[in-house]
Enzyme design. Structure first.
Site, PDB file in Angstrom:
ATOM      1  N   SER A 108       0.817  -1.214   0.000  1.00 21.07           N
ATOM      2  CA  SER A 108       0.000   0.000   0.000  1.00 21.07           C
ATOM      3  C   SER A 108       0.851   1.264   0.000  1.00 21.07           C
ATOM      4  O   SER A 108       1.637   1.500  -0.915  1.00 21.07           O
ATOM      5  CB  SER A 108      -0.948  -0.048   1.198  1.00 21.07           C
ATOM      6  OG  SER A 108      -1.892   0.985   1.170  1.00 21.07           O
ATOM      7  N   ASP A 251      -2.589   6.135  -3.416  1.00 24.25           N
ATOM      8  CA  ASP A 251      -1.442   5.545  -2.735  1.00 24.25           C
ATOM      9  C   ASP A 251      -0.905   4.402  -3.596  1.00 24.25           C
ATOM     10  O   ASP A 251      -1.368   4.183  -4.714  1.00 24.25           O
ATOM     11  CB  ASP A 251      -1.807   5.087  -1.327  1.00 24.25           C
ATOM     12  CG  ASP A 251      -2.851   3.988  -1.311  1.00 24.25           C
ATOM     13  OD1 ASP A 251      -3.609   3.859  -2.300  1.00 24.25           O
ATOM     14  OD2 ASP A 251      -2.939   3.252  -0.310  1.00 24.25           O
ATOM     15  N   ASP A 253      -1.086   1.180  -3.786  1.00 23.48           N
ATOM     16  CA  ASP A 253      -1.938   0.130  -4.351  1.00 23.48           C
ATOM     17  C   ASP A 253      -3.288   0.666  -4.799  1.00 23.48           C
ATOM     18  O   ASP A 253      -4.159  -0.096  -5.207  1.00 23.48           O
ATOM     19  CB  ASP A 253      -2.113  -1.033  -3.378  1.00 23.48           C
ATOM     20  CG  ASP A 253      -2.988  -0.702  -2.180  1.00 23.48           C
ATOM     21  OD1 ASP A 253      -3.117   0.491  -1.842  1.00 23.48           O
ATOM     22  OD2 ASP A 253      -3.548  -1.632  -1.584  1.00 23.48           O
ATOM     23  N   ASP A 255      -5.922   1.954  -3.333  1.00 24.91           N
ATOM     24  CA  ASP A 255      -7.207   1.768  -2.654  1.00 24.91           C
ATOM     25  C   ASP A 255      -7.606   3.038  -1.896  1.00 24.91           C
ATOM     26  O   ASP A 255      -8.656   3.076  -1.257  1.00 24.91           O
ATOM     27  CB  ASP A 255      -7.202   0.553  -1.727  1.00 24.91           C
ATOM     28  CG  ASP A 255      -6.241   0.674  -0.551  1.00 24.91           C
ATOM     29  OD1 ASP A 255      -5.453   1.645  -0.505  1.00 24.91           O
ATOM     30  OD2 ASP A 255      -6.274  -0.219   0.321  1.00 24.91           O
TER      31      ASP A 255
END
Length: 456
Positions: A108, A251, A253, A255
């Site tokens: 992340s 960010d 990843d 999400d």
């Protein structure tokens, strides 16, 4: 990640994370693949379970993906490799492709040296703690008794083309239709040199926006480095430089999503939620006229929702708690200040690209600049202090201190005292309409908490 007396839990708040090659090794990744297959593989009509696997562009993701895939295939699971793709893309395709489960290799918003592995269950939902515990128990059983053998080996296929299915899904959520929803907007998209580097600019352009992409050249080592939702200064400068109407930042990843207005002023997740809640309520699609947030939400958010006639449901910190409360209560909107926002009509987990499309579409439909939309909520000054100590020793003295702090605020702020989930400390938060008052109240509260912990 090993054992020392009593075994510590392998899974954290969002999967298994650690420094790649040190905490998170190829051997552990392979073992997690085998254990995950044993617990999650249900099988399709032909009796052959299928898993989808995706990752962010970290260099370590290449060997960790290979290890996870090897573990899954050795356990008899057919694997569809999605390549570099946002985490919510893996969640969506787990459901859309009828897979038994999904696996994401990503850390992340963490720096490049870190990585992580997490699983999605059928339909692309995050796993409950109890199921993660089953995977962990299976992993330690394997290490003690051996992995065992499978009656067949799984086949591995490249399925990168399925990313187009995810992109079509995102654009299909826009009521105005692709090509029109964002028409006339100039947008800077900061992709954090992460998983959204290709799909986010494509989605925004197909929705009609003129897009300037930054943070869109991942090299495996630069993910989140001075870019993305954890470093909005870079985005703010680019928006001003290019004369853009707004900027959005993801960010690593993808999400999460945060935003800035034309002047470079930031919008956090609370402010974005206010915009989305208002849109859904006006369209008659805000289930139970309520939104789900954590206890860390800003007091200004509560005031804005009260004025809009929207109820606020609070959960402990963590998107997993938000998601669970939404499913249990039948709510369609929830999220956190960090920009992890769940639109349950369209996604099972936070989706940064989806959030940015819905936010920018709302701004464009209203014909208002992002700065004006941001003023739907007034952010109260928020002060945070960590007090080292054992939270189990908190008691009536601290409760009384909290009451005194709330009295000082006179109903125009909020006080939160909670144990840290990552270290032996107590986290204090005070929000007030006046920054000076917030500082004064939290200073007194911190002093009283320290005295209480000292046993005085």
């Amino acid at each position: 990640m090993g054992e020392s007396g009593q075994r510590s839990r392998l899974f954290g708040t969002d999967g298994v994370r650690g420094v790649a090659g040190h905490d998170l090794t190829a051997a552990l990744a392979l073992d997690l693949g085998v254990a995950g297959a044993a617990v999650l593989a249900g099988g399709d009509r032909a009796g052959i379970p299928v898993a989808v696997v995706g990752r962010d562009p970290r260099a370590s993701g290449e060997f960790l993906e290979a290890a996870v895939v090897a573990g899954l295939a050795s356990a008899g699971v057919d694997v569809l490799r999605l390549g570099v793709i946002p985490t919510p893309g893996v969640a969506y395709l787990t459901g859309a492709l009828g897979a038994a489960f999904g696996v994401v290799i990503s850390a992340s918003h963490n720096p490049a040296q870190d990585n992580g592995i997490k699983f999605f269950g059928p339909g692309g939902v995050k796993l409950p703690d109890a199921v993660e515990d089953q995977i962990e128990d299976r992993l330690y059983h394997q290490r003690g008794q051996g992995r065992g053998t499978s009656a067949r080996f799984g086949r591995v296929s490249d399925a990168g083309a399925e990313q187009e299915r995810y992109l079509d899904h995102l654009l299909g959520t826009l009521s105005a239709g692709p090509g029109r929803a964002l028409a006339g907007l100039r947008v800077v998209a900061d992709c954090a040199h992460g998983a959204a580097y290709r799909l986010a600019p494509q989605a925004l352009r197909r929705a009609g926006a003129e897009v300037i992409a930054i943070g869109a050249e991942p090299d495996g080592l630069n993910i989140n480095a001075g870019v993305g939702s954890t470093c909005l200064d870079t985005l703010a400068a680019a928006v001003v430089e290019h004369g853009a109407d707004a900027g959005v930042a993801y960010d690593g990843d993808a999400d999460r999503c945060l935003a800035v207005d034309a002047g470079g002023q930031p919008l956090d997740g609370d402010q974005i939620l206010v915009v989305l809640a208002t849109e859904l309520r006006e369209a008659g699609r805000l289930a139970r006229d309520a939104v789900v947030v954590t206890v860390m939400s800003n007091q200004g958010f509560h005031v804005a929702m009260r004025d809009a006639g929207v109820a606020v449901i609070e959960t402990p910190v963590g998107d997993k708690h938000v998601s669970a409360a939404m499913r249990d209560g039948g709510y369609v909107l929830g999220g956190e200040q960090s920009g992890h926002i769940i639109l349950l009509e369209h996604a099972t987990t936070g989706d940064g690209i989806l959030t940015s499309l819905q936010l920018l579409s709302a701004v464009n439909r209203r014909g208002m600049p992002m700065s004006a939309v941001a003023k739907l909520m007034r952010r109260y000054p928020q002060v945070l202090v960590n007090v080292p100590g054992d939270a189990s020793r908190l008691g009536p003295l601290v409760d009384a201190a909290v009451v005194r702090a709330e009295t000082q605020l006179g109903g125009h702020g909020r006080v939160l005292v909670r144990p840290s989930g990552t270290e032996p400390a107590i986290r204090l938060m005070v929000q007030a309409a006046d920054a000076g008052l917030a500082e004064q109240v939290i200073g007194q509260l911190a002093a009283e908490v320290r005295l209480a912990l000292a046993g005085q």
